[in-house]
Design a protein around this motif. Structure first.
Motif, PDB file in Angstrom:
ATOM      1  N   GLY A 196       0.782  -1.222   0.000  1.00 46.67           N
ATOM      2  CA  GLY A 196       0.000   0.000   0.000  1.00 46.67           C
ATOM      3  C   GLY A 196       0.811   1.268   0.000  1.00 46.67           C
ATOM      4  O   GLY A 196       1.971   1.300   0.401  1.00 46.67           O
ATOM      5  N   PHE A 197       0.185   2.341  -0.456  1.00 43.51           N
ATOM      6  CA  PHE A 197       0.740   3.685  -0.366  1.00 43.51           C
ATOM      7  C   PHE A 197      -0.410   4.670  -0.550  1.00 43.51           C
ATOM      8  O   PHE A 197      -1.495   4.309  -1.015  1.00 43.51           O
ATOM      9  CB  PHE A 197       1.835   3.918  -1.408  1.00 43.51           C
ATOM     10  N   GLU A 198      -0.191   5.915  -0.172  1.00 40.58           N
ATOM     11  CA  GLU A 198      -1.181   6.965  -0.375  1.00 40.58           C
ATOM     12  C   GLU A 198      -1.038   7.503  -1.789  1.00 40.58           C
ATOM     13  O   GLU A 198      -0.020   8.107  -2.127  1.00 40.58           O
ATOM     14  CB  GLU A 198      -0.992   8.089   0.646  1.00 40.58           C
ATOM     15  N   ILE A 199      -2.043   7.289  -2.605  1.00 40.22           N
ATOM     16  CA  ILE A 199      -1.975   7.721  -3.995  1.00 40.22           C
ATOM     17  C   ILE A 199      -2.272   9.214  -4.084  1.00 40.22           C
ATOM     18  O   ILE A 199      -3.058   9.754  -3.299  1.00 40.22           O
ATOM     19  CB  ILE A 199      -2.931   6.896  -4.876  1.00 40.22           C
ATOM     20  N   GLY A 200      -1.630   9.880  -5.024  1.00 41.73           N
ATOM     21  CA  GLY A 200      -1.749  11.325  -5.135  1.00 41.73           C
ATOM     22  C   GLY A 200      -2.794  11.796  -6.119  1.00 41.73           C
ATOM     23  O   GLY A 200      -3.993  11.602  -5.913  1.00 41.73           O
ATOM     24  N   ASP A 201      -2.354  12.383  -7.220  1.00 36.80           N
ATOM     25  CA  ASP A 201      -3.191  13.028  -8.226  1.00 36.80           C
ATOM     26  C   ASP A 201      -4.477  12.244  -8.517  1.00 36.80           C
ATOM     27  O   ASP A 201      -4.427  11.141  -9.069  1.00 36.80           O
ATOM     28  CB  ASP A 201      -2.376  13.187  -9.505  1.00 36.80           C
ATOM     29  N   PRO A 202      -5.639  12.792  -8.192  1.00 37.76           N
ATOM     30  CA  PRO A 202      -6.894  12.063  -8.415  1.00 37.76           C
ATOM     31  C   PRO A 202      -7.274  11.926  -9.883  1.00 37.76           C
ATOM     32  O   PRO A 202      -8.188  11.160 -10.216  1.00 37.76           O
ATOM     33  CB  PRO A 202      -7.925  12.906  -7.660  1.00 37.76           C
ATOM     34  N   THR A 203      -6.576  12.644 -10.768  1.00 40.10           N
ATOM     35  CA  THR A 203      -6.900  12.558 -12.200  1.00 40.10           C
ATOM     36  C   THR A 203      -6.034  11.549 -12.941  1.00 40.10           C
ATOM     37  O   THR A 203      -6.215  11.359 -14.146  1.00 40.10           O
ATOM     38  CB  THR A 203      -6.739  13.938 -12.871  1.00 40.10           C
ATOM     39  N   GLN A 204      -5.108  10.887 -12.254  1.00 41.87           N
ATOM     40  CA  GLN A 204      -4.197   9.975 -12.942  1.00 41.87           C
ATOM     41  C   GLN A 204      -4.924   8.719 -13.420  1.00 41.87           C
ATOM     42  O   GLN A 204      -5.997   8.354 -12.924  1.00 41.87           O
ATOM     43  CB  GLN A 204      -3.044   9.585 -12.022  1.00 41.87           C
ATOM     44  N   VAL A 249     -15.310  10.030  -3.292  1.00 39.48           N
ATOM     45  CA  VAL A 249     -15.127  11.063  -4.305  1.00 39.48           C
ATOM     46  C   VAL A 249     -13.855  10.766  -5.107  1.00 39.48           C
ATOM     47  O   VAL A 249     -13.859  10.762  -6.341  1.00 39.48           O
ATOM     48  CB  VAL A 249     -15.049  12.463  -3.666  1.00 39.48           C
ATOM     49  N   LYS A 250     -12.773  10.485  -4.395  1.00 35.09           N
ATOM     50  CA  LYS A 250     -11.506  10.156  -5.060  1.00 35.09           C
ATOM     51  C   LYS A 250     -11.551   8.766  -5.669  1.00 35.09           C
ATOM     52  O   LYS A 250     -11.056   8.549  -6.786  1.00 35.09           O
ATOM     53  CB  LYS A 250     -10.366  10.246  -4.053  1.00 35.09           C
ATOM     54  N   PHE A 251     -12.140   7.823  -4.937  1.00 35.38           N
ATOM     55  CA  PHE A 251     -12.203   6.435  -5.402  1.00 35.38           C
ATOM     56  C   PHE A 251     -13.627   6.147  -5.851  1.00 35.38           C
ATOM     57  O   PHE A 251     -14.467   5.697  -5.080  1.00 35.38           O
ATOM     58  CB  PHE A 251     -11.763   5.487  -4.291  1.00 35.38           C
ATOM     59  N   LYS A 252     -13.868   6.415  -7.117  1.00 36.59           N
ATOM     60  CA  LYS A 252     -15.221   6.313  -7.662  1.00 36.59           C
ATOM     61  C   LYS A 252     -15.650   4.856  -7.822  1.00 36.59           C
ATOM     62  O   LYS A 252     -14.877   3.930  -7.573  1.00 36.59           O
ATOM     63  CB  LYS A 252     -15.279   7.057  -8.998  1.00 36.59           C
ATOM     64  N   GLU A 253     -16.864   4.665  -8.243  1.00 35.63           N
ATOM     65  CA  GLU A 253     -17.419   3.335  -8.434  1.00 35.63           C
ATOM     66  C   GLU A 253     -16.500   2.501  -9.324  1.00 35.63           C
ATOM     67  O   GLU A 253     -16.099   2.922 -10.413  1.00 35.63           O
ATOM     68  CB  GLU A 253     -18.801   3.426  -9.082  1.00 35.63           C
ATOM     69  N   GLY A 254     -16.154   1.306  -8.846  1.00 40.89           N
ATOM     70  CA  GLY A 254     -15.285   0.423  -9.609  1.00 40.89           C
ATOM     71  C   GLY A 254     -13.809   0.643  -9.398  1.00 40.89           C
ATOM     72  O   GLY A 254     -12.989  -0.076  -9.975  1.00 40.89           O
ATOM     73  N   VAL A 255     -13.455   1.640  -8.595  1.00 39.59           N
ATOM     74  CA  VAL A 255     -12.049   1.908  -8.286  1.00 39.59           C
ATOM     75  C   VAL A 255     -11.854   1.681  -6.795  1.00 39.59           C
ATOM     76  O   VAL A 255     -12.272   2.496  -5.971  1.00 39.59           O
ATOM     77  CB  VAL A 255     -11.648   3.351  -8.662  1.00 39.59           C
ATOM     78  N   ASP A 256     -11.237   0.556  -6.447  1.00 39.35           N
ATOM     79  CA  ASP A 256     -11.112   0.183  -5.040  1.00 39.35           C
ATOM     80  C   ASP A 256     -10.002   0.961  -4.354  1.00 39.35           C
ATOM     81  O   ASP A 256      -8.914   1.139  -4.890  1.00 39.35           O
ATOM     82  CB  ASP A 256     -10.879  -1.323  -4.889  1.00 39.35           C
ATOM     83  N   LEU A 274      -3.494  -7.526   1.944  1.00 40.02           N
ATOM     84  CA  LEU A 274      -4.141  -6.223   1.866  1.00 40.02           C
ATOM     85  C   LEU A 274      -3.494  -5.400   0.769  1.00 40.02           C
ATOM     86  O   LEU A 274      -2.263  -5.383   0.627  1.00 40.02           O
ATOM     87  CB  LEU A 274      -4.030  -5.496   3.204  1.00 40.02           C
ATOM     88  N   SER A 275      -4.327  -4.728  -0.015  1.00 40.88           N
ATOM     89  CA  SER A 275      -3.835  -3.729  -0.965  1.00 40.88           C
ATOM     90  C   SER A 275      -4.603  -2.443  -0.705  1.00 40.88           C
ATOM     91  O   SER A 275      -5.818  -2.465  -0.495  1.00 40.88           O
ATOM     92  CB  SER A 275      -4.037  -4.189  -2.414  1.00 40.88           C
ATOM     93  N   THR A 276      -3.888  -1.317  -0.699  1.00 44.47           N
ATOM     94  CA  THR A 276      -4.545  -0.049  -0.381  1.00 44.47           C
ATOM     95  C   THR A 276      -3.864   1.125  -1.063  1.00 44.47           C
ATOM     96  O   THR A 276      -2.658   1.107  -1.302  1.00 44.47           O
ATOM     97  CB  THR A 276      -4.574   0.185   1.143  1.00 44.47           C
ATOM     98  N   TYR A 277      -4.675   2.119  -1.375  1.00 40.79           N
ATOM     99  CA  TYR A 277      -4.185   3.391  -1.884  1.00 40.79           C
ATOM    100  C   TYR A 277      -4.271   4.486  -0.817  1.00 40.79           C
ATOM    101  O   TYR A 277      -4.167   5.662  -1.143  1.00 40.79           O
ATOM    102  CB  TYR A 277      -5.026   3.821  -3.084  1.00 40.79           C
ATOM    103  N   SER A 278      -4.477   4.120   0.442  1.00 34.53           N
ATOM    104  CA  SER A 278      -4.679   5.139   1.470  1.00 34.53           C
ATOM    105  C   SER A 278      -3.760   4.988   2.674  1.00 34.53           C
ATOM    106  O   SER A 278      -3.952   5.662   3.682  1.00 34.53           O
ATOM    107  CB  SER A 278      -6.138   5.127   1.946  1.00 34.53           C
ATOM    108  N   GLN A 279      -2.738   4.113   2.597  1.00 37.10           N
ATOM    109  CA  GLN A 279      -1.788   3.956   3.690  1.00 37.10           C
ATOM    110  C   GLN A 279      -0.378   3.788   3.137  1.00 37.10           C
ATOM    111  O   GLN A 279      -0.163   2.984   2.233  1.00 37.10           O
ATOM    112  CB  GLN A 279      -2.112   2.716   4.538  1.00 37.10           C
TER     113      GLN A 279
END
Length: 373
Positions: A196-204, A249-256, A274-279
């Motif tokens: 896991g890691f905290e993902i940045g740019d919400p438009t990527q 909002v950042k993780f829309k439908e279908g984007v876990d 575990l896989s995460t974009y928030s830790q």
């Protein structure tokens, strides 16, 4: 136009390569011979000149059995930059409308696809049709159906399909696999994979369902999925999974955002991942057996990988993963070498079947049976 050195440093590639160095080994032999190579060189064009494609290109400058000779991009400026920075002839550069013409270019043996996940399938089919070997980043496709179509297309075209499983050549990883095969851990009981890691740019593109195919699971979760298989030496027979989303909002439908998933194996061993974009600070593998244990942290990053077991710290060589991988791919394609852990399309389809099952388990809330044979 920037010099090659300035270009590489700007993109952070040469610094990484110089820091990590290269050790062309597949296992833990610290006394491996490094005789000058005079065999056939794998000539590669990279498709997708973004961050990872650039990392591969930089690492390939240190290969002895593989050479970067071509580039494919939808951005003209990137193509001209790469021609200068990596000494690529203009005749070996293509855009996304013309790359099928590589079939007429005898100077290219293989195309390494490093574009977003959602583009892999169509591009691989076109490369295979052009008669070139296909190297594809992981996950190989958006689902198992697409992945199998890629395998079938390459078989029909008489070309090979390899996948960028760089950890399959990483010395610390291979030492733990060696120990497990030798029975040093005894009966395997449990595996844990945290990615896991905290993902940045919400438009990527990684947060775009169409391009990514999902979210964290399709990006970094693949490491825990594949790692659970090569660490335990078994194929899972069931999966359960749960999704947590704190930012719809950042993780829309279908984007876990975060998925926890569990496997069961024929021997009775289990896995919890575990896989995460928030830790941040999650890059760890742990393997437990009746006689001993192994831990890797970092376990799948670009390096250096660190590991220890119940016998002490691992001191295997530090490698530049992509350099070792590409030299290994040359041996596989030209010399029939068999890697310690498979890196072909069939291996990737198994991971995709597991990904399909994880998403189904999240959706239904039920245990999903697996058959990867």
């Amino acid at each position: 136009m920037n010099s090659r050195r300035d270009f590489l440093q700007k993109l952070g590639v040469s610094a990484v390569a110089l820091q990590l160095g290269t050790v062309h080994v597949w296992a833990n032999d610290k006394n491996a011979s490094h005789q000058p190579y005079d065999g056939k060189v794998l000539r590669v064009a990279i498709m997708g000149l973004g961050g990872y494609g650039t990392r591969v290109a930089g690492a390939m400058q240190y290969c002895t059995k593989a050479k970067l000779v071509g580039a494919i991009s939808g951005t003209p400026k990137k193509l001209t930059d790469w021609q200068d920075s990596f000494n690529i002839p203009a005749k070996n550069c293509y855009n996304y409308q013309t790359y099928h013409e590589i079939k007429n270019n005898p100077d290219i043996d293989a195309v390494y696809i490093t574009t977003p996940n959602g583009l892999h399938h169509d591009m691989a089919l076109a490369v295979a049709k052009a008669g070139k070997h296909v190297i594809c980043e992981k996950p190989m496709a958006l689902n198992a159906k697409q992945g199998q179509a890629m395998v079938d297309a390459c078989n029909a075209a008489g070309v090979k399909l390899l996948v960028g499983y760089r950890m399959h050549f990483e010395p610390h990883t291979l030492e733990i696999i060696r120990m497990r095969k030798a029975g040093e851990f005894g009966k395997i009981l449990f595996f844990q994979g945290l990615c896991g890691f905290e993902i940045g740019d919400p438009t990527q593109w990684r947060l775009n369902k169409e391009l990514a195919g999902g979210g964290s699971l399709m990006d970094i979760g693949i490491y825990a999925i594949n790692g659970s298989r090569y660490m335990t030496g078994e194929e899972p027979i069931w999966v359960t999974a749960q999704e947590t989303k704190t930012d719809p909002v950042k993780f829309k439908e279908g984007v876990d955002e975060t998925i926890q998933f569990q496997f069961g194996f024929p021997s009775g061993a289990t896995a919890s991942c575990l896989s995460t974009y928030s830790q941040n600070n999650l890059d760890k593998f742990y393997l437990n057996g009746q006689k001993g244990w192994a831990e890797m942290q970092p376990s799948t990053g670009y390096g250096p990988i660190k590991g220890r077991t119940f016998k002490g710290e691992l001191d295997q060589p530090v490698t530049t993963h992509q350099t070792v991988q590409m030299d290994a791919f040359a041996d596989i394609l030209f010399n029939g070498a068999q890697p310690p852990v498979p890196v072909d399309g069939n291996e990737a389809v198994k991971d995709l079947k597991i990904i399909d099952a994880i998403y189904l388990a999240v959706k239904t809330g039920k245990k999903v049976d697996l058959n990867l044979s």
